[in-house]
Design a protein around this motif. Structure first.
Motif, PDB file in Angstrom:
ATOM      1  N   THR A 181     -60.274  20.322  35.472  1.00  0.00           N
ATOM      2  CA  THR A 181     -60.534  21.137  36.655  1.00  0.00           C
ATOM      3  C   THR A 181     -60.579  22.580  36.213  1.00  0.00           C
ATOM      4  O   THR A 181     -59.702  23.057  35.509  1.00  0.00           O
ATOM      5  CB  THR A 181     -59.440  20.951  37.731  1.00  0.00           C
ATOM      6  N   ARG A 182     -61.586  23.224  36.616  1.00  0.00           N
ATOM      7  CA  ARG A 182     -61.763  24.617  36.248  1.00  0.00           C
ATOM      8  C   ARG A 182     -61.355  25.489  37.437  1.00  0.00           C
ATOM      9  O   ARG A 182     -61.901  25.347  38.510  1.00  0.00           O
ATOM     10  CB  ARG A 182     -63.207  24.850  35.884  1.00  0.00           C
ATOM     11  N   ARG A 183     -60.421  26.345  37.193  1.00  0.00           N
ATOM     12  CA  ARG A 183     -59.938  27.220  38.252  1.00  0.00           C
ATOM     13  C   ARG A 183     -60.750  28.510  38.242  1.00  0.00           C
ATOM     14  O   ARG A 183     -60.970  29.107  37.203  1.00  0.00           O
ATOM     15  CB  ARG A 183     -58.473  27.558  38.051  1.00  0.00           C
ATOM     16  N   ALA A 184     -61.157  28.886  39.408  1.00  0.00           N
ATOM     17  CA  ALA A 184     -61.886  30.139  39.539  1.00  0.00           C
ATOM     18  C   ALA A 184     -60.917  31.304  39.431  1.00  0.00           C
ATOM     19  O   ALA A 184     -59.777  31.222  39.880  1.00  0.00           O
ATOM     20  CB  ALA A 184     -62.617  30.181  40.873  1.00  0.00           C
ATOM     21  N   THR A 185     -61.378  32.361  38.828  1.00  0.00           N
ATOM     22  CA  THR A 185     -60.577  33.575  38.749  1.00  0.00           C
ATOM     23  C   THR A 185     -60.640  34.277  40.101  1.00  0.00           C
ATOM     24  O   THR A 185     -61.724  34.459  40.651  1.00  0.00           O
ATOM     25  CB  THR A 185     -61.139  34.503  37.655  1.00  0.00           C
ATOM     26  N   PRO A 186     -59.496  34.670  40.621  1.00  0.00           N
ATOM     27  CA  PRO A 186     -59.507  35.347  41.922  1.00  0.00           C
ATOM     28  C   PRO A 186     -60.275  36.665  41.839  1.00  0.00           C
ATOM     29  O   PRO A 186     -60.163  37.386  40.848  1.00  0.00           O
ATOM     30  CB  PRO A 186     -58.038  35.606  42.226  1.00  0.00           C
ATOM     31  N   PRO A 187     -61.028  36.995  42.880  1.00  0.00           N
ATOM     32  CA  PRO A 187     -61.727  38.286  42.894  1.00  0.00           C
ATOM     33  C   PRO A 187     -60.727  39.431  43.038  1.00  0.00           C
ATOM     34  O   PRO A 187     -59.575  39.230  43.421  1.00  0.00           O
ATOM     35  CB  PRO A 187     -62.645  38.188  44.113  1.00  0.00           C
ATOM     36  N   ILE A 188     -61.190  40.622  42.768  1.00  0.00           N
ATOM     37  CA  ILE A 188     -60.324  41.800  42.823  1.00  0.00           C
ATOM     38  C   ILE A 188     -59.698  41.985  44.200  1.00  0.00           C
ATOM     39  O   ILE A 188     -58.559  42.439  44.310  1.00  0.00           O
ATOM     40  CB  ILE A 188     -61.087  43.076  42.365  1.00  0.00           C
ATOM     41  N   THR A 189     -60.401  41.585  45.239  1.00  0.00           N
ATOM     42  CA  THR A 189     -59.838  41.744  46.587  1.00  0.00           C
ATOM     43  C   THR A 189     -58.605  40.864  46.774  1.00  0.00           C
ATOM     44  O   THR A 189     -57.633  41.294  47.398  1.00  0.00           O
ATOM     45  CB  THR A 189     -60.885  41.421  47.665  1.00  0.00           C
ATOM     46  N   VAL A 190     -58.635  39.655  46.225  1.00  0.00           N
ATOM     47  CA  VAL A 190     -57.468  38.769  46.333  1.00  0.00           C
ATOM     48  C   VAL A 190     -56.335  39.281  45.453  1.00  0.00           C
ATOM     49  O   VAL A 190     -55.164  39.273  45.860  1.00  0.00           O
ATOM     50  CB  VAL A 190     -57.845  37.311  45.968  1.00  0.00           C
ATOM     51  N   VAL A 191     -56.681  39.770  44.263  1.00  0.00           N
ATOM     52  CA  VAL A 191     -55.651  40.309  43.365  1.00  0.00           C
ATOM     53  C   VAL A 191     -54.987  41.537  44.001  1.00  0.00           C
ATOM     54  O   VAL A 191     -53.761  41.673  43.981  1.00  0.00           O
ATOM     55  CB  VAL A 191     -56.258  40.652  41.983  1.00  0.00           C
TER      56      VAL A 191
END
Length: 148
Positions: A5-15
């Motif tokens: 399973t490949r996890r998406a990197t959270p966008p800057i807004t979520v970070v």
């Protein structure tokens, strides 16, 4: 056969929302510590509410009020931390829960005396909520929900 399973990197807004909620948590802790320093103000308020309180009974009432306030802060801090990490992991329900908690926090500002730390904590949480609903956050949370 292995599945990856490949996890998406959270966008800057979520970070940024994640760190906003962490900062809000830190200011909530500061607010809780201010409660410990407001012993005399709390004693005066309790004495005005019940003039029969004096001496040991007043000390017990102040201690109970401080303990209750600190317990509430502790529960909120643990909840905010857990939900913040779930938001960063892509859980939409955590965003909804953080939104509700932030709305309750904002409503609590209207009910009584609040310290500067309480206002700061709420302002940072509101900014974090807004960030968590921006288009990149929406896309990430929608995609992470399908991925697992």
């Amino acid at each position: 056969m292995t599945t990856e399973t490949r996890r998406a990197t959270p966008p800057i807004t979520v970070v940024l929302a994640f760190f906003g909620f962490l900062l809000s948590t830190v200011t909530a802790i500061a607010s809780g510590l201010l409660i410990l320093g407001a012993r005399e103000e709390l004693a005066t308020t309790l004495r005005n509410a019940d003039p029969t309180l004096n001496g040991e009974r007043l000390d017990q009432a102040v201690l109970l009020a401080q303990g209750f306030a600190l317990a509430v802060v502790a529960v909120l801090v643990i909840g905010y931390l857990w939900l913040s990490f779930k938001l960063k992991a892509g859980r939409n329900w955590a965003r909804v829960a953080l939104t509700v908690l932030t709305l309750l926090q904002a409503a609590s500002l209207l009910t009584g005396e609040t310290s500067w730390a309480g206002y700061l904590s709420c302002a940072v949480a509101v900014i974090a909520v807004v960030l968590s609903y921006l288009p990149p956050s929406n896309a990430y949370l929608a995609g992470a929900g399908r991925a697992g």
